[in-house]
Design an enzyme around this catalytic site. Structure first.
Site, PDB file in Angstrom:
ATOM      1  N   TRP A   1       0.867  -1.195   0.000  1.00  0.00           N
ATOM      2  CA  TRP A   1       0.000   0.000   0.000  1.00  0.00           C
ATOM      3  C   TRP A   1       0.895   1.234   0.000  1.00  0.00           C
ATOM      4  CZ3 TRP A   1      -5.403  -0.989   0.555  1.00  0.00           C
ATOM      5  CH2 TRP A   1      -6.205   0.153   0.471  1.00  0.00           C
TER       6      TRP A   1
ATOM      7  N   SER B   1      -0.339  -2.266   5.423  1.00  0.00           N
ATOM      8  CA  SER B   1       0.373  -2.163   6.700  1.00  0.00           C
ATOM      9  C   SER B   1      -0.228  -3.072   7.768  1.00  0.00           C
ATOM     10  CB  SER B   1       0.371  -0.719   7.192  1.00  0.00           C
ATOM     11  OG  SER B   1       1.224   0.046   6.381  1.00  0.00           O
ATOM     12  N   PHE B   2      -1.545  -3.263   7.724  1.00  0.00           N
ATOM     13  CA  PHE B   2      -2.159  -4.144   8.724  1.00  0.00           C
ATOM     14  C   PHE B   2      -1.528  -5.538   8.670  1.00  0.00           C
ATOM     15  CE2 PHE B   2      -5.497  -6.917  10.424  1.00  0.00           C
ATOM     16  CZ  PHE B   2      -5.786  -6.260  11.610  1.00  0.00           C
TER      17      PHE B   2
ATOM     18  N   VAL C   1       1.156   4.661   6.145  1.00  0.00           N
ATOM     19  CA  VAL C   1      -0.276   4.876   6.322  1.00  0.00           C
ATOM     20  C   VAL C   1      -0.531   6.368   6.177  1.00  0.00           C
ATOM     21  CG1 VAL C   1      -2.287   4.309   7.712  1.00  0.00           C
ATOM     22  CG2 VAL C   1      -0.172   3.024   8.046  1.00  0.00           C
ATOM     23  N   ILE C   2      -1.459   6.707   5.292  1.00  0.00           N
ATOM     24  CA  ILE C   2      -1.756   8.125   5.030  1.00  0.00           C
ATOM     25  C   ILE C   2      -3.216   8.390   5.382  1.00  0.00           C
ATOM     26  CG2 ILE C   2      -1.822   9.952   3.290  1.00  0.00           C
ATOM     27  CD1 ILE C   2       0.527   8.567   1.905  1.00  0.00           C
TER      28      ILE C   2
ATOM     29  N   GLU D   1     -10.342  10.239   5.041  1.00  0.00           N
ATOM     30  CA  GLU D   1     -11.454  10.982   5.644  1.00  0.00           C
ATOM     31  C   GLU D   1     -12.176  10.182   6.731  1.00  0.00           C
ATOM     32  OE1 GLU D   1     -13.858  12.308   2.417  1.00  0.00           O
ATOM     33  OE2 GLU D   1     -12.283  13.637   1.666  1.00  0.00           O
ATOM     34  N   THR D   2     -11.782   8.933   6.923  1.00  0.00           N
ATOM     35  CA  THR D   2     -12.463   8.107   7.924  1.00  0.00           C
ATOM     36  C   THR D   2     -11.499   7.759   9.050  1.00  0.00           C
ATOM     37  OG1 THR D   2     -11.808   6.009   6.951  1.00  0.00           O
ATOM     38  CG2 THR D   2     -13.783   7.058   6.042  1.00  0.00           C
TER      39      THR D   2
ATOM     40  N   HIS E   1     -10.270   4.930   9.588  1.00  0.00           N
ATOM     41  CA  HIS E   1      -9.446   3.778   9.214  1.00  0.00           C
ATOM     42  C   HIS E   1      -7.988   4.000   9.616  1.00  0.00           C
ATOM     43  CE1 HIS E   1     -10.406   0.182   6.783  1.00  0.00           C
ATOM     44  NE2 HIS E   1      -9.100   0.042   6.825  1.00  0.00           N
TER      45      HIS E   1
ATOM     46  N   PHE F   1      10.142  -0.892  13.814  1.00  0.00           N
ATOM     47  CA  PHE F   1       8.911  -0.235  13.342  1.00  0.00           C
ATOM     48  C   PHE F   1       9.284   0.865  12.350  1.00  0.00           C
ATOM     49  CE2 PHE F   1       5.452   2.912  13.993  1.00  0.00           C
ATOM     50  CZ  PHE F   1       4.343   2.108  13.824  1.00  0.00           C
TER      51      PHE F   1
HETATM   52  C1  DLZ Z   1      -7.542  -0.084   3.797  1.00  0.00           C
HETATM   53  C2  DLZ Z   1      -6.303   0.726   3.914  1.00  0.00           C
HETATM   54  C3  DLZ Z   1      -6.371   2.130   3.909  1.00  0.00           C
HETATM   55  C4  DLZ Z   1      -7.656   2.871   3.830  1.00  0.00           C
HETATM   56  N1  DLZ Z   1      -5.259   2.885   3.973  1.00  0.00           N
HETATM   57  C5  DLZ Z   1      -4.053   2.263   4.071  1.00  0.00           C
HETATM   58  C6  DLZ Z   1      -2.872   3.032   4.153  1.00  0.00           C
HETATM   59  O1  DLZ Z   1      -2.850   4.268   4.110  1.00  0.00           O
HETATM   60  N2  DLZ Z   1      -1.689   2.353   4.268  1.00  0.00           N
HETATM   61  C7  DLZ Z   1      -1.630   0.988   4.317  1.00  0.00           C
HETATM   62  O2  DLZ Z   1      -0.529   0.443   4.439  1.00  0.00           O
HETATM   63  N3  DLZ Z   1      -2.737   0.251   4.220  1.00  0.00           N
HETATM   64  C8  DLZ Z   1      -3.938   0.833   4.095  1.00  0.00           C
HETATM   65  N4  DLZ Z   1      -5.087   0.094   4.002  1.00  0.00           N
HETATM   66  C9  DLZ Z   1      -4.946  -1.391   3.888  1.00  0.00           C
HETATM   67  C10 DLZ Z   1      -4.839  -2.128   5.224  1.00  0.00           C
HETATM   68  O3  DLZ Z   1      -3.544  -1.971   5.785  1.00  0.00           O
HETATM   69  C11 DLZ Z   1      -5.093  -3.635   5.001  1.00  0.00           C
HETATM   70  O4  DLZ Z   1      -4.255  -4.103   3.966  1.00  0.00           O
HETATM   71  C12 DLZ Z   1      -6.543  -3.944   4.629  1.00  0.00           C
HETATM   72  O5  DLZ Z   1      -7.426  -3.401   5.582  1.00  0.00           O
HETATM   73  C13 DLZ Z   1      -6.773  -5.486   4.534  1.00  0.00           C
HETATM   74  O6  DLZ Z   1      -6.555  -6.086   5.807  1.00  0.00           O
END
Ligand code: DLZ
Length: 159
Positions: free
Chosen positions: A28, A62-63, A86-87, A90-91, A93, A118
């Site tokens: 991502w 990232s999750f 992670v950026i 608007e929510t 998340h 990390f």
């Molecule tokens: C869903 C999501 C969103 C909205 N934004 C990011 C982000 O900015 N950076 C990132 O690494 N991952 C994002 N994800 C994906 C989640 O990390 C994850 O891959 C999904 O929720 C599936 O589990």
């Protein structure tokens, strides 16, 4: 490895040549995570890590760095580096992902002997992410590589 806000000491960086380092990278925001990866690999090699001893695994977001890093720990490298970006949108998340990844990686560090570094940028916008992945605030991948070598060395001395 320069950054206005860099608090790492360049002094006393151990020789990286004995170490195996596993990089786990999120797809991502791939442009950002590729820049962090490039900075991390370059620094590991500069500090003596053999390129053959640098392993790379990709995960979708990232999750998934939590699961990816856990699997990487099971291969028993000297350290793992989790790289993500992670950026804020608007929510809510953003908060859920940032908190989960930070907590998850913290738990991996508590529950395994293999340190996980990390290297997850948590930015308000793309520009901030660019500034920290090779821009005016340096490249946090380079700092993560130094942290990995220092923690690998720390671990080897405790064993
Ligand atoms: C869903 C999501 C969103 C909205 N934004 C990011 C982000 O900015 N950076 C990132 O690494 N991952 C994002 N994800 C994906 C989640 O990390 C994850 O891959 C999904 O929720 C599936 O589990």
């Amino acid at each position: 490895m320069s950054s206005e806000l860099n608090n790492f000491s360049d002094a006393n960086i151990p020789d990286g040549s004995p170490f195996h380092i596993h990089l786990v990278v999120s797809e991502w925001n791939l442009d950002i995570t590729q820049s962090l990866l490039k900075g991390a690999k370059k620094t590991l090699i500069e500090k003596g890590v053999n390129p053959k001893n640098i392993k790379l695994s990709m995960v979708p977001g990232s999750f998934e760095l939590i699961y990816g890093s856990k699997k990487a720990q099971e291969e028993n490298p000297n350290a793992v580096i989790a790289i993500g970006s992670v950026i804020k949108g608007e929510t809510k998340h953003f908060e859920f992902i940032c908190n989960s990844v930070a907590q998850g990686i913290k738990d991996l560090n508590i529950n395994s002997k293999v340190p996980v570094i990390f290297c997850v940028l948590t930015d308000d916008n793309l520009n901030q992410a660019k500034e920290r992945s090779g821009g005016k605030f340096g490249n946090k991948g380079e700092e993560a590589a130094i942290a990995a070598i220092k923690m690998a060395n720390f671990h080897s001395k405790q064993a």
